[in-house]
Design an enzyme around this catalytic site. Structure first.
Site, mmCIF file in Angstrom:
data_model
loop_
_atom_site.group_PDB
_atom_site.id
_atom_site.type_symbol
_atom_site.label_atom_id
_atom_site.label_comp_id
_atom_site.label_asym_id
_atom_site.label_seq_id
_atom_site.Cartn_x
_atom_site.Cartn_y
_atom_site.Cartn_z
ATOM 1 N N HIS A 66 0.569 -1.070 0.252
ATOM 2 C CA HIS A 66 -0.034 -0.497 0.046
ATOM 3 C C HIS A 66 1.055 1.482 0.141
ATOM 4 O O HIS A 66 1.848 1.324 0.638
ATOM 5 C CB HIS A 66 -0.838 0.037 1.044
ATOM 6 C CG HIS A 66 -0.344 -0.009 2.504
ATOM 7 N ND1 HIS A 66 0.074 -1.429 3.551
ATOM 8 C CD2 HIS A 66 0.030 0.602 3.445
ATOM 9 C CE1 HIS A 66 0.371 -1.711 4.046
ATOM 10 N NE2 HIS A 66 1.054 -0.343 4.391
ATOM 11 N N HIS A 109 0.484 4.929 1.534
ATOM 12 C CA HIS A 109 0.407 6.314 2.368
ATOM 13 C C HIS A 109 0.499 7.550 1.798
ATOM 14 O O HIS A 109 1.708 7.949 1.549
ATOM 15 C CB HIS A 109 1.029 6.394 3.710
ATOM 16 C CG HIS A 109 1.443 4.812 4.728
ATOM 17 N ND1 HIS A 109 0.941 4.310 5.414
ATOM 18 C CD2 HIS A 109 1.795 4.017 3.937
ATOM 19 C CE1 HIS A 109 0.816 3.666 6.262
ATOM 20 N NE2 HIS A 109 1.403 3.327 5.352
HETATM 21 P P1 5GP Z 1 2.377 -0.639 7.413
HETATM 22 O O1 5GP Z 1 2.716 0.181 9.003
HETATM 23 O O2 5GP Z 1 1.495 -1.681 6.827
HETATM 24 O O3 5GP Z 1 3.431 0.883 6.234
HETATM 25 O O4 5GP Z 1 0.888 0.936 7.723
HETATM 26 C C1 5GP Z 1 -0.087 0.157 8.215
HETATM 27 C C2 5GP Z 1 -1.659 1.347 7.823
HETATM 28 O O5 5GP Z 1 -2.044 0.514 8.021
HETATM 29 C C3 5GP Z 1 -1.252 1.733 9.361
HETATM 30 O O6 5GP Z 1 -0.726 3.437 9.039
HETATM 31 C C4 5GP Z 1 -2.238 1.475 9.632
HETATM 32 O O7 5GP Z 1 -2.568 3.011 10.928
HETATM 33 C C5 5GP Z 1 -3.544 1.221 9.301
HETATM 34 N N1 5GP Z 1 -4.567 0.163 8.842
HETATM 35 C C6 5GP Z 1 -3.989 -1.195 10.326
HETATM 36 N N2 5GP Z 1 -5.502 -1.654 10.350
HETATM 37 C C7 5GP Z 1 -6.263 -0.783 9.856
HETATM 38 C C8 5GP Z 1 -7.965 -1.552 9.598
HETATM 39 O O8 5GP Z 1 -8.720 -2.069 10.368
HETATM 40 N N3 5GP Z 1 -8.403 -0.485 8.456
HETATM 41 C C9 5GP Z 1 -7.669 0.480 8.261
HETATM 42 N N4 5GP Z 1 -8.704 1.354 6.982
HETATM 43 N N5 5GP Z 1 -6.183 1.010 8.103
HETATM 44 C C10 5GP Z 1 -5.511 -0.269 9.204
#
Ligand code: 5GP
Length: 139
Positions: free
Chosen positions: A102, A104
């Site tokens: 993903h 951000h």
């Molecule tokens: P990563 O750490 O993998 O780059 O980012 C994952 C993102 O997903 C984090 O910013 C976190 O806040 C978000 N996130 C985690 N669980 C959920 C969820 O159930 N729904 C949504 N919309 N975002 C989530």
């Protein structure tokens, strides 16, 4: 590591858990982060199963960045951001916590620090108001 089909974003794609969607096309989905680092923090994911950028088919990577560019423009307008940070983490060592690739989209205002990554959940009604503004900016 093999792709885990039970990661949170895979469940969102299958409609098993809800998300606050702002945009969708045949290849990608964009929705608000429930623990935003700034108001308007949006996530863009491919509909293809890929754990990280390296596992992603190049055509799907192109679709993902196209959607990211389009949605980032709308997010910037919706929250009147001075700048926009686009980030993408690969592997736990890089801070990745959900193992479905993903981008951000994080709006920035000069002098305002980011909230901590994936820490504090925001009220859904509050997120819905921002989502409506982003959708309006998308046209
Ligand atoms: P990563 O750490 O993998 O780059 O980012 C994952 C993102 O997903 C984090 O910013 C976190 O806040 C978000 N996130 C985690 N669980 C959920 C969820 O159930 N729904 C949504 N919309 N975002 C989530």
């Amino acid at each position: 590591m093999a792709y885990d089909p039970n990661n949170i974003f895979a469940k969102i794609l299958r409609g098993e858990i809800p998300c606050i969607k702002v945009f969708e096309d045949d290849f990608t989905l964009a929705f608000l982060d429930i623990m935003p680092q700034a108001q308007g923090h949006t996530l863009v994911i491919p509909k293809a199963a890929a754990e990280n950028l390296f596992d992603l088919d190049p055509a799907m990577a192109a679709a993902l960045i196209r959607t990211t560019q389009k949605v980032a423009k709308a997010v910037k307008k919706a929250v009147n951001a001075e700048g926009v940070m686009v980030a993408q983490l690969n592997g736990a060592a890089a801070g990745q916590s959900v193992f479905h690739v993903h981008f951000h989209i994080i709006p920035r205002q000069g002098g305002i620090d980011l909230n901590l990554h994936a820490r504090d959940q925001v009220d859904k009604d509050e997120l819905q108001v921002i989502a409506e503004k982003i959708k309006a900016a998308l046209g």
